[in-house]
Structures are given as structure tokens and as C-alpha cells.
Design a protein around this motif. Structure first.
Motif, PDB file in Angstrom:
ATOM      1  N   GLN A 201       0.829  -1.208   0.000  1.00 50.59           N
ATOM      2  CA  GLN A 201       0.000   0.000   0.000  1.00 50.59           C
ATOM      3  C   GLN A 201       0.864   1.258   0.000  1.00 50.59           C
ATOM      4  O   GLN A 201       0.594   2.214  -0.748  1.00 50.59           O
ATOM      5  CB  GLN A 201      -0.925  -0.004   1.220  1.00 50.59           C
ATOM      6  N   ILE A 202       1.897   1.273   0.836  1.00 50.42           N
ATOM      7  CA  ILE A 202       2.773   2.436   0.901  1.00 50.42           C
ATOM      8  C   ILE A 202       3.484   2.647  -0.433  1.00 50.42           C
ATOM      9  O   ILE A 202       3.549   3.772  -0.946  1.00 50.42           O
ATOM     10  CB  ILE A 202       3.782   2.285   2.053  1.00 50.42           C
ATOM     11  N   LEU A 203       3.998   1.576  -1.011  1.00 49.06           N
ATOM     12  CA  LEU A 203       4.679   1.699  -2.300  1.00 49.06           C
ATOM     13  C   LEU A 203       3.735   2.215  -3.379  1.00 49.06           C
ATOM     14  O   LEU A 203       4.123   3.072  -4.196  1.00 49.06           O
ATOM     15  CB  LEU A 203       5.265   0.353  -2.714  1.00 49.06           C
TER      16      LEU A 203
ATOM     17  N   CYS B 239      12.675  -8.352  10.128  1.00 51.60           N
ATOM     18  CA  CYS B 239      14.109  -8.466   9.892  1.00 51.60           C
ATOM     19  C   CYS B 239      14.408  -8.449   8.389  1.00 51.60           C
ATOM     20  O   CYS B 239      13.526  -8.744   7.574  1.00 51.60           O
ATOM     21  CB  CYS B 239      14.646  -9.746  10.519  1.00 51.60           C
ATOM     22  N   PRO B 240      15.636  -8.131   7.991  1.00 54.69           N
ATOM     23  CA  PRO B 240      15.951  -7.977   6.570  1.00 54.69           C
ATOM     24  C   PRO B 240      15.659  -9.189   5.707  1.00 54.69           C
ATOM     25  O   PRO B 240      15.319  -9.046   4.523  1.00 54.69           O
ATOM     26  CB  PRO B 240      17.456  -7.665   6.585  1.00 54.69           C
ATOM     27  N   ASP B 241      15.801 -10.403   6.268  1.00 61.24           N
ATOM     28  CA  ASP B 241      15.588 -11.607   5.466  1.00 61.24           C
ATOM     29  C   ASP B 241      14.169 -12.153   5.564  1.00 61.24           C
ATOM     30  O   ASP B 241      13.877 -13.267   5.118  1.00 61.24           O
ATOM     31  CB  ASP B 241      16.585 -12.695   5.861  1.00 61.24           C
TER      32      ASP B 241
ATOM     33  N   MET C  40       9.695  -4.841  -0.196  1.00 62.34           N
ATOM     34  CA  MET C  40      10.490  -3.625  -0.368  1.00 62.34           C
ATOM     35  C   MET C  40      11.676  -3.868  -1.291  1.00 62.34           C
ATOM     36  O   MET C  40      11.982  -3.046  -2.165  1.00 62.34           O
ATOM     37  CB  MET C  40      10.996  -3.121   0.982  1.00 62.34           C
ATOM     38  N   ASN C  41      12.342  -4.972  -1.105  1.00 55.30           N
ATOM     39  CA  ASN C  41      13.549  -5.232  -1.884  1.00 55.30           C
ATOM     40  C   ASN C  41      13.246  -5.505  -3.354  1.00 55.30           C
ATOM     41  O   ASN C  41      14.119  -5.341  -4.212  1.00 55.30           O
ATOM     42  CB  ASN C  41      14.331  -6.395  -1.263  1.00 55.30           C
TER      43      ASN C  41
ATOM     44  N   VAL D 191      16.256   1.653  -2.461  1.00 55.29           N
ATOM     45  CA  VAL D 191      17.424   0.995  -1.886  1.00 55.29           C
ATOM     46  C   VAL D 191      17.382   1.172  -0.375  1.00 55.29           C
ATOM     47  O   VAL D 191      17.025   2.250   0.122  1.00 55.29           O
ATOM     48  CB  VAL D 191      18.726   1.613  -2.446  1.00 55.29           C
ATOM     49  N   ASP D 192      17.748   0.126   0.350  1.00 53.62           N
ATOM     50  CA  ASP D 192      17.856   0.223   1.805  1.00 53.62           C
ATOM     51  C   ASP D 192      19.110   1.021   2.138  1.00 53.62           C
ATOM     52  O   ASP D 192      20.232   0.515   2.063  1.00 53.62           O
ATOM     53  CB  ASP D 192      17.919  -1.170   2.426  1.00 53.62           C
TER      54      ASP D 192
END
Length: 258
Positions: free
Chosen positions: A150-152, A175-177, A184-185, A191-192
């Protein structure tokens, strides 16, 4: 341009020596020392929002509570008054009905969740920058996925009216994984900016820090430095999360007028 994401920890006087009343002077001291340009706060209760407005005199602080009555926690954004003009500001709910106060996804916790978007004109760079500050659900992975999508979508839709660099920041509770962070990725334009940093949530030093706080930026923004505010004063921390600060600049090819 220094941008910070800072989960300030909801204040119910529940944290003994790390209760908000004891953290206040260190929070102010750190903000004055670092002088960030934009701070994305999470877990800001109404009385804490008032305290921020009264004490961060160099900043404007905007946001509203996530509940039906616009009470409860805020995802407030503070920006330096001498650095920016406010062109637009809106809080929307992470739900199928984002304009309905207090709304939420059916599969999430009882807590509504919001995103605060702020459009700022930089006096120095003569550029517009869009800030999206959020705090995702703490229980449901599916709700976090839906919220990020939704944010994207909102960020991309807003680009039709304001084609300007965007920053998405906040406590993602993932967490990132994790599967939800793949959303997001997979968004190729972001980019993070905090990639490679150590953990952020540490429960006042009681556990190994886990990275759940992020600042994402699009390709027009260059990250020059990332720092974690991990100080403590005789066991008193800024929060149960380490705030994360990035120093950004606009890419050289994007300095022209639009």
C-alpha cells in the motif's frame, strides 16, 4: 541532509529507569548535538507529541494519533523550519480504507497503523523531497506485506503529482531476510540506505539488537553516511530502539528545475 528514524517508545511509565521521564534530557541532548534535518518518529503518544513541539523549537512536528478519535500513537515527522517549507502533509491508515480514521487490515493486531507523508521544499537544494514515515504491525506478517504494498503504491501514485525523490522510513517490525521485506527489496527504484548496519531493537540492552528499523530511498538520493545512535548513560538509553541516521544528498544529475 540528515534524516533519522526514531522509535521513541510509547510512554506508559513502564520501563523503570528507562521510562520516558528519565530519557527526555538525553533525547534532547542528542538531537541538539546531531541537528538532523528530518526526524521520523514512531510510538509518539499525544503528551509526547506535545513535549516534542514544546522542546524541539527549531522544528515543526506534524502527525496525528492512529485511533478513531485521532488519539493514541503517532508516526510524527519533525523537520527543521529554517531548512524546509511544508508543501503537503497527510496521515493515511494502513488498511483497505486509508481515509477512515482507526481502520486496519482484518488480519492484523487490534492496533491501527498509519503512514505520515510529508512533502518538503528544501531551501538549500531548491528541490522537493517526499517523506513517508510508518510503523508496521507487530503481529501479522501478512498485514506487514499488505501495508508495504500500500505504501509503495501511494508513493508511486504521488509521483504523478510530485515527481520528486522519496524516502520511506520507520519501524517495519521485520528483519531484513523476512518474507515481508522482500516486498520492499523487489521495488527496484528503492534501496535500503541502512543496509549493512547492525541491529536496532535491543530492549534497553537486554537482547542482541535486531534490525527492524529502516530508511529506504530512491536512486535520486545518494547516501553519504549511516550512523546508529547507540549511546547510553549509566544504563539509560535513548529508547528501546537505536535511532538510525543517514546523511543524504541529491544526485548531481537531478539538480535541475522540474
Amino acid at each position: 541532509m540528515k534524516v533519522v528514524t526514531f522509535n521513541i517508545r510509547c510512554d506508559y511509565e513502564q520501563d523503570e529507569e528507562n521510562s520516558f521521564c528519565y530519557r527526555k534530557p538525553y533525547i534532547l541532548q542528542k538531537i541538539v548535538k546531531e541537528s538532523p534535518d528530518i526526524i521520523c518518529f514512531q510510538e509518539v503518544l499525544p503528551h509526547v507529541a506535545l513535549w516534542l513541539k514544546e522542546n524541539l523549537t527549531d522544528y515543526n512536528v506534524v502527525g496525528c494519533g492512529r485511533g478513531k478519535d485521532l488519539n493514541d500513537e503517532q508516526t510524527a515527522v519533525a523537520y527543521r523550519k529554517v531548512k524546509f517549507d511544508l508543501l503537503g502533509f497527510l496521515v493515511f491508515w494502513l488498511s483497505k480504507t486509508p481515509g477512515v480514521f482507526g481502520s486496519r487490515y482484518e488480519n492484523q493486531s487490534i492496533c491501527p497503523r498509519t503512514c505520515t507523508k510529508v512533502f518538503l521544499w528544501s531551501f538549500e537544494d531548491k528541490r522537493l523531497i517526499r517523506i513517508y514515515n510508518t510503523h508496521l504491525d507487530h503481529e501479522s506478517k501478512d498485514a506487514r506485506k499488505s501495508a508495504l504494498r500500500q505504501i509503495l503504491k501511494t508513493v508511486r501514485d504521488d509521483r504523478c503529482s510530485y515527481d520528486a525523490p522519496a524516502v520511506i522510513a520507520g519501524d517495519f517490525n521485520a528483519c531484513p531476510d523476512s518474507p515481508e521485506m522482500k516486498v520492499m527489496n523487489a521495488a527496484g527504484e528503492f534501496v535500503d540506505l541502512t543496509g549493512g548496519t547492525d541491529g536496532t531493537f535491543h530492549d534497553y540492552g537486554r537482547q542482541k539488537a535486531e534490525k527492524i528499523d529502516y530508511i529506504y530511498g530512491d536512486s535520486v538520493l545518494i547516501c553519504q553516511e549511516v550512523t546508529i545512535w547507540d549511546e547510553s548513560w549509566k544504563g539509560v538509553y535513548l529508547s528501546d530502539h537505536y535511532p538510525v541516521c543517514v546523511r543524504l544528498k541529491f544526485a548531481a544529475e537531478d539538480k535541475g528545475e522540474s
